[in-house]
Design a protein around this motif. Structure first.
Motif, PDB file in Angstrom:
ATOM      1  N   PRO A 145      -8.068   8.654  -3.833  1.00 16.72           N
ATOM      2  CA  PRO A 145      -7.633   7.249  -3.725  1.00 16.72           C
ATOM      3  C   PRO A 145      -7.225   6.641  -5.056  1.00 16.72           C
ATOM      4  O   PRO A 145      -6.367   5.762  -5.108  1.00 16.72           O
ATOM      5  N   ASN A 154       0.454   6.741  -6.702  1.00 16.62           N
ATOM      6  CA  ASN A 154      -0.786   7.491  -6.847  1.00 16.62           C
ATOM      7  C   ASN A 154      -0.553   8.987  -6.634  1.00 16.62           C
ATOM      8  O   ASN A 154      -1.066   9.828  -7.395  1.00 16.62           O
ATOM      9  N   THR A 155       0.232   9.337  -5.640  1.00 18.73           N
ATOM     10  CA  THR A 155       0.536  10.745  -5.390  1.00 18.73           C
ATOM     11  C   THR A 155       1.388  11.339  -6.505  1.00 18.73           C
ATOM     12  O   THR A 155       1.231  12.505  -6.875  1.00 18.73           O
ATOM     13  N   PHE A 187       0.815  -1.217   0.000  1.00 14.94           N
ATOM     14  CA  PHE A 187       0.000   0.000   0.000  1.00 14.94           C
ATOM     15  C   PHE A 187       0.846   1.264   0.000  1.00 14.94           C
ATOM     16  O   PHE A 187       0.523   2.221  -0.748  1.00 14.94           O
ATOM     17  N   PRO A 188       1.932   1.377   0.781  1.00 16.29           N
ATOM     18  CA  PRO A 188       2.760   2.604   0.678  1.00 16.29           C
ATOM     19  C   PRO A 188       3.313   2.835  -0.722  1.00 16.29           C
ATOM     20  O   PRO A 188       3.387   3.985  -1.181  1.00 16.29           O
ATOM     21  N   TYR A 219       1.881   1.822  -3.527  1.00 20.06           N
ATOM     22  CA  TYR A 219       0.758   2.279  -4.355  1.00 20.06           C
ATOM     23  C   TYR A 219       0.456   3.754  -4.095  1.00 20.06           C
ATOM     24  O   TYR A 219       0.235   4.528  -5.031  1.00 20.06           O
ATOM     25  N   TRP A 220       0.451   4.152  -2.831  1.00 18.01           N
ATOM     26  CA  TRP A 220       0.129   5.545  -2.515  1.00 18.01           C
ATOM     27  C   TRP A 220       1.209   6.487  -3.037  1.00 18.01           C
ATOM     28  O   TRP A 220       0.922   7.618  -3.423  1.00 18.01           O
TER      29      TRP A 220
END
Length: 287
Positions: free
Chosen positions: A61, A47-48, A40-41, A43-44
């Motif tokens: 999200p 994404n950012t 998840f980190p 992916y984030w």
């Protein structure tokens, strides 16, 4: 009656459900959940990076459109630092293998006194805090003129992987049959030629594993990069991102894009060499 009794078959005992399919499904679901939490980190971060115009607390999200302006800004600002990290990491790998491979071979095949003490001391060196080593190296580097130099940073980063590489390759080289080495010596090969032509090819998996970990140590190093450099002449990507955050604290898209770019080389190497890593780590466990 006796014949009828003899021909009667005993009913089969009912089989018990082992529950293995349920356990397998449970283990799979648990593994997927753990994997999602760990990724998840990452992916984030991606994404950012694809939403450079949004603030850190305003990121959606899911990205609605692919905006690569953050990556273009990161390549412009951090491209030189990426190349610096690549050069330093590759140089550290060469130095690490050049030192640790002969050392591991000597500890594995030569009957030296105090071999266990040397191996134990090698492990102890990894417990020394990095800031202590960095401060000691800085004083020595000032006298030798290695501050703010590629060679100095390569030597410092190589020291991170040498202890692990020696222990790993020694455990692998101990398992090499002595008869193979003696056969090469009978054919007229000296110790150096035997080491180069026989031992190193047989230790390929451990060499690749040690080289990969040495690369990762050097690629992710921040302590030596911060301590042994006082100018911008030699600035690895870790130090570049650290300074980039202070200068672009409002542009988290570019910061995250630079972080994504810095993670790509390590991820590619891990994917390409995963089978060698498994063989290199477990190869010395069975003799």
């Amino acid at each position: 009656m006796t014949g009828m009794a003899s021909t009667a078959r005993t009913p089969a005992a009912p089989t018990r459900a082992t529950g293995r399919p349920k356990r397998r499904w449970g283990a799979t679901v648990f593994g997927v959940v753990v994997l999602c939490v760990m990724l998840f980190p990452l992916y984030w971060m991606v994404n950012t990076a694809l939403q450079p115009e949004s603030g850190l607390l305003e990121v959606d999200p899911f990205p609605h459109s692919l905006d690569l302006s953050g990556f273009r800004s990161a390549v412009t600002d951090q491209g030189r630092n990426l190349l610096t990290s690549l050069a330093v990491a590759l140089g550290a790998v060469v130095i690490c293998l050049a030192v640790s491979a002969p050392a591991a071979y000597g500890l594995a095949q030569f009957r030296l006194r105090g071999t266990r003490t040397i191996v134990f001391g090698t492990l102890i060196t990894q417990m020394v805090p990095g800031i202590v080593v960095a401060n000691a190296l800085y004083s020595a580097y000032v006298d030798m003129g290695l501050v703010n130099s590629y060679a100095g940073l390569m030597l410092a980063d190589a020291s991170l992987g040498i202890p692990f590489a020696i222990v790993l390759m020694r455990s692998f080289m101990v398992a090499i049959p002595r008869e193979v080495i003696e056969a090469a010596e009978v054919d007229g090969a000296g110790r150096l030629r035997t080491f180069v032509r026989v031992v190193l090819p047989m230790s390929r998996n451990s060499l690749i594993t040690a080289g990969l970990f040495s690369f990762l140590y050097a690629w992710s190093d921040f302590m030596f990069a911060l301590t042994l450099n006082t100018t911008d002449d030699v600035k690895p990507i870790t130090l570049g991102i650290y300074q980039y955050i202070g200068a672009h604290v409002g542009d988290w898209g570019s910061v995250m894009a630079a972080s994504v770019l810095s993670a790509i080389p390590a991820a590619v190497l891990l994917v390409l060499s995963q089978k060698y890593i498994a063989a290199g780590i477990t190869g010395g466990s069975v003799k």
